[in-house]
Design an enzyme around this catalytic site. Structure first.
Site, PDB file in Angstrom:
ATOM      1  N   HIS A 167       0.794  -1.222  -0.104  1.00  0.00           N
ATOM      2  CA  HIS A 167      -0.064  -0.074   0.032  1.00  0.00           C
ATOM      3  C   HIS A 167       0.873   1.296  -0.092  1.00  0.00           C
ATOM      4  CE1 HIS A 167      -3.771   1.881   0.544  1.00  0.00           C
ATOM      5  NE2 HIS A 167      -3.198   2.969   1.488  1.00  0.00           N
TER       6      HIS A 167
ATOM      7  N   HIS B 115       1.053   5.306  -1.671  1.00  0.00           N
ATOM      8  CA  HIS B 115       0.555   6.880  -2.359  1.00  0.00           C
ATOM      9  C   HIS B 115       1.685   7.262  -2.666  1.00  0.00           C
ATOM     10  CE1 HIS B 115      -3.482   5.581  -0.753  1.00  0.00           C
ATOM     11  NE2 HIS B 115      -3.007   5.849   0.664  1.00  0.00           N
TER      12      HIS B 115
ATOM     13  N   GLN C 168       2.877  11.145  -1.968  1.00  0.00           N
ATOM     14  CA  GLN C 168       2.974  11.654  -0.662  1.00  0.00           C
ATOM     15  C   GLN C 168       4.381  11.578  -0.123  1.00  0.00           C
ATOM     16  OE1 GLN C 168      -0.131   9.993   1.862  1.00  0.00           O
ATOM     17  NE2 GLN C 168      -1.831  10.327   0.425  1.00  0.00           N
TER      18      GLN C 168
ATOM     19  N   ARG D 186      -5.063  15.340   6.553  1.00  0.00           N
ATOM     20  CA  ARG D 186      -5.692  15.322   5.220  1.00  0.00           C
ATOM     21  C   ARG D 186      -5.702  16.722   4.452  1.00  0.00           C
ATOM     22  NH1 ARG D 186     -11.607  12.743   3.597  1.00  0.00           N
ATOM     23  NH2 ARG D 186     -12.243  14.709   4.482  1.00  0.00           N
TER      24      ARG D 186
ATOM     25  N   ARG E 139     -16.765   5.408   2.558  1.00  0.00           N
ATOM     26  CA  ARG E 139     -17.279   6.773   2.559  1.00  0.00           C
ATOM     27  C   ARG E 139     -17.085   7.321   1.213  1.00  0.00           C
ATOM     28  NH1 ARG E 139     -11.950   7.086   5.260  1.00  0.00           N
ATOM     29  NH2 ARG E 139     -10.911   8.639   4.104  1.00  0.00           N
TER      30      ARG E 139
ATOM     31  N   GLU F 247      -9.999   2.896   9.411  1.00  0.00           N
ATOM     32  CA  GLU F 247      -8.757   3.312   9.830  1.00  0.00           C
ATOM     33  C   GLU F 247      -8.913   4.323  11.058  1.00  0.00           C
ATOM     34  OE1 GLU F 247      -4.919   6.010   7.833  1.00  0.00           O
ATOM     35  OE2 GLU F 247      -6.779   5.563   6.609  1.00  0.00           O
TER      36      GLU F 247
ATOM     37  N   HIS G 208      -5.482  -0.985   6.564  1.00  0.00           N
ATOM     38  CA  HIS G 208      -5.628  -0.422   7.861  1.00  0.00           C
ATOM     39  C   HIS G 208      -6.478  -1.528   8.729  1.00  0.00           C
ATOM     40  CE1 HIS G 208      -3.463   2.802   6.412  1.00  0.00           C
ATOM     41  NE2 HIS G 208      -4.397   3.191   5.641  1.00  0.00           N
TER      42      HIS G 208
ATOM     43  N   ASP H 151       2.216   3.137   2.815  1.00  0.00           N
ATOM     44  CA  ASP H 151       1.142   4.245   2.780  1.00  0.00           C
ATOM     45  C   ASP H 151       1.555   5.702   2.631  1.00  0.00           C
ATOM     46  OD1 ASP H 151      -1.373   5.493   3.064  1.00  0.00           O
ATOM     47  OD2 ASP H 151      -1.657   4.615   4.980  1.00  0.00           O
TER      48      ASP H 151
END
Length: 473
Positions: free
Chosen positions: A75, A77, A80, A101, A229, A254, A288, A339
């Site tokens: 996992h 991203h 980032q 975030r 979500r 998470e 997560h 992550d």
């Protein structure tokens, strides 16, 4: 997209590339059946052609004191990596994932395709240096700065593929479907405009992403509904059919707020809802799953799905601790990921996974498989098998027919001196300083030498120029 930049990187890499010309000869190496000494491993077409135990080295062989299979990073991203350390000043309110975030949204608003490619290459090079040889890129940054699609809907997916090609890391690309800002189909926010798709546009994007990865050796393309979500139940059902036999990843449970919002929406907790309604099975990876009840933990283990744990990021964000001890006792499969890429290291992820359990249980060697069992070996074997399953590749390790993905540990590292067998894993994970990874081969191609990626300098130079521009005010 900038083919010129990709070619420059490829030229720099090709000039330094070293392939296995004879064979690799190991003083000791971790094979599927356990540790073996004096092992000669031949390569053909990027795969292991033969394994001979108790062999003598031959002329032209490269000698490796300590060899391990490369680990999967399930996992990431990648973009980032460029904001690592930028969210460490406390805000005016309680600081948690949701405030982090907002920093991420501001950072991503500055990135063009060249920037995404440069940052991804830096992250992927560091993964190889840290003992990871394949990455699951949970890729949700799809559109231009104004939220409109690029002429090629997979423009940014192609940039991820280009960075993987330039660094040599194995890629499982997971295009992310993201449609809403909250449970029940809430409209997306302005900060999410670069992520958002409807099902039809996402199907086209996912097919284009598959085409973008076609030139990579052993690339896999899966699918990733972002979270409960961010998708409705109907959308989740549609997306799960895009590549029905491919890996399926989802963020879930998470944060506590996510659990509370899911309860308010559905009357059930996120993991319970997913297991009841979506039919999670062995192709799923639940990323997560931090906040699960005891009943959910056992039920998740029984599905055969993989729990994708990201211990360093979860610690950095203050998410909480997944009950790994209970989950393993129930027979669950797990894997680890970097992550947010706040710090990239396979050993650090495994160490933090165990240390979180020690801190919450107030005990030692919590995740070892039993009395006298090496904790490091339990962690390594679990992350290897679960990671391969989650990323859609073989999990047999260094066996004939498998890719020659090898991590060499530096036998001169003080923490490794005098260790044998599983003691080497324990020492690497729990005691070795950075730099214990010496060399790395990916599909028989040496991509790390002396602890550094073979194209580290041009990759880092472009990354430096990118960040200086992106972070300039």
């Amino acid at each position: 997209m900038s083919r010129h930049n990709i070619q420059v990187w490829h030229d720099g890499l090709e000039q330094k590339e070293t392939r296995v010309t004879g064979a690799l000869w190991f003083e000791t190496v971790l094979l599927p059946g356990g540790w073996a000494d004096r092992v000669r491993m031949a390569e053909a077409g990027g795969k292991i052609a033969a394994v001979e135990i108790g062999a003598e080295p031959q002329q032209g062989d490269e000698r490796v004191p300590i060899g391990l299979p490369g680990l999967p990073n399930i996992h990431s991203h990648a973009f980032q990596r460029g904001m690592a350390g930028l969210a460490e000043a406390r805000g005016h309110t309680d600081d948690d994932f949701w405030s982090w975030r907002e920093v991420m949204y501001r950072f991503v608003d500055r990135l063009n395709p060249d920037d995404v490619e440069a940052i991804a290459a830096q992250a992927f090079a560091e993964m190889l240096e840290g003992g990871f040889t394949r990455v699951g890129e949970f890729h949700y940054l799809h559109h231009d700065l104004d939220g409109h699609a690029y002429a090629d809907p997979a423009e940014l997916s192609a940039r991820i593929a280009a960075a993987a090609s330039a660094t040599g890391i194995g890629l499982t690309l997971l295009p992310v479907f993201y449609a809403h800002s909250g449970f029940g189909g809430a409209p997306p926010s302005h900060g999410q405009r670069r992520f958002i798709n409807d099902p039809d546009r996402f199907a086209k994007l996912a097919q284009a992403a598959k085409a973008a990865c076609a030139g990579l050796p052993d690339a896999v393309v899966g699918v990733a509904p972002h979270s409960l979500r961010a998708v409705t139940p109907d959308e989740l059902a549609l997306v799960s059919q895009v590549f029905r036999d491919a890996p399926m990843h989802i963020h879930i449970a998470e944060q506590v707020r996510e659990v509370e919002d899911c309860l308010a929406w559905s009357g059930r907790r996120p993991v319970a809802w997913l297991l009841d309604e979506a039919g999670a099975d062995a192709r799923w990876c639940l990323v997560h799953a931090t906040h699960v009840t005891e009943a959910e933990t056992g039920a998740l283990a029984r599905t055969g799905a993989v729990a994708g744990i990201c211990p360093v990021t979860e610690a950095n964000l203050g998410d909480g601790v997944f009950p790994t001890d209970r989950y393993l006792a129930a027979g669950g499969a797990f894997a680890v990921g970097s992550d947010s890429n706040i710090l990239i290291s396979a050993a650090e992820e495994l160490r933090t996974l165990e240390y979180a359990q020690r801190l919450t249980r107030r005990a030692r060697n919590v995740l070892a498989g039993g009395a006298g069992t090496s904790t490091g070996r339990t962690l390594f074997d679990g992350a290897l098998a679960g990671g391969a399953q989650a990323l859609g590749v073989s999990g047999e390790g260094l066996a004939v027919g498998a890719p020659l993905d090898v991590v060499s540990l530096n036998a001169e590292s003080p923490s490794l001196i005098g260790r044998r067998g599983d003691e080497l894993l324990d020492a690497w994970i729990f005691a070795a300083r950075p730099g214990a990874v010496d060399r790395v081969w990916r599909r028989g191609r040496k991509v790390v030498e002396g602890g550094r990626h073979v194209a580290a300098e041009p990759i880092a130079a472009r990354y430096r120029r990118t960040l200086e521009k992106v972070l300039a005010d």
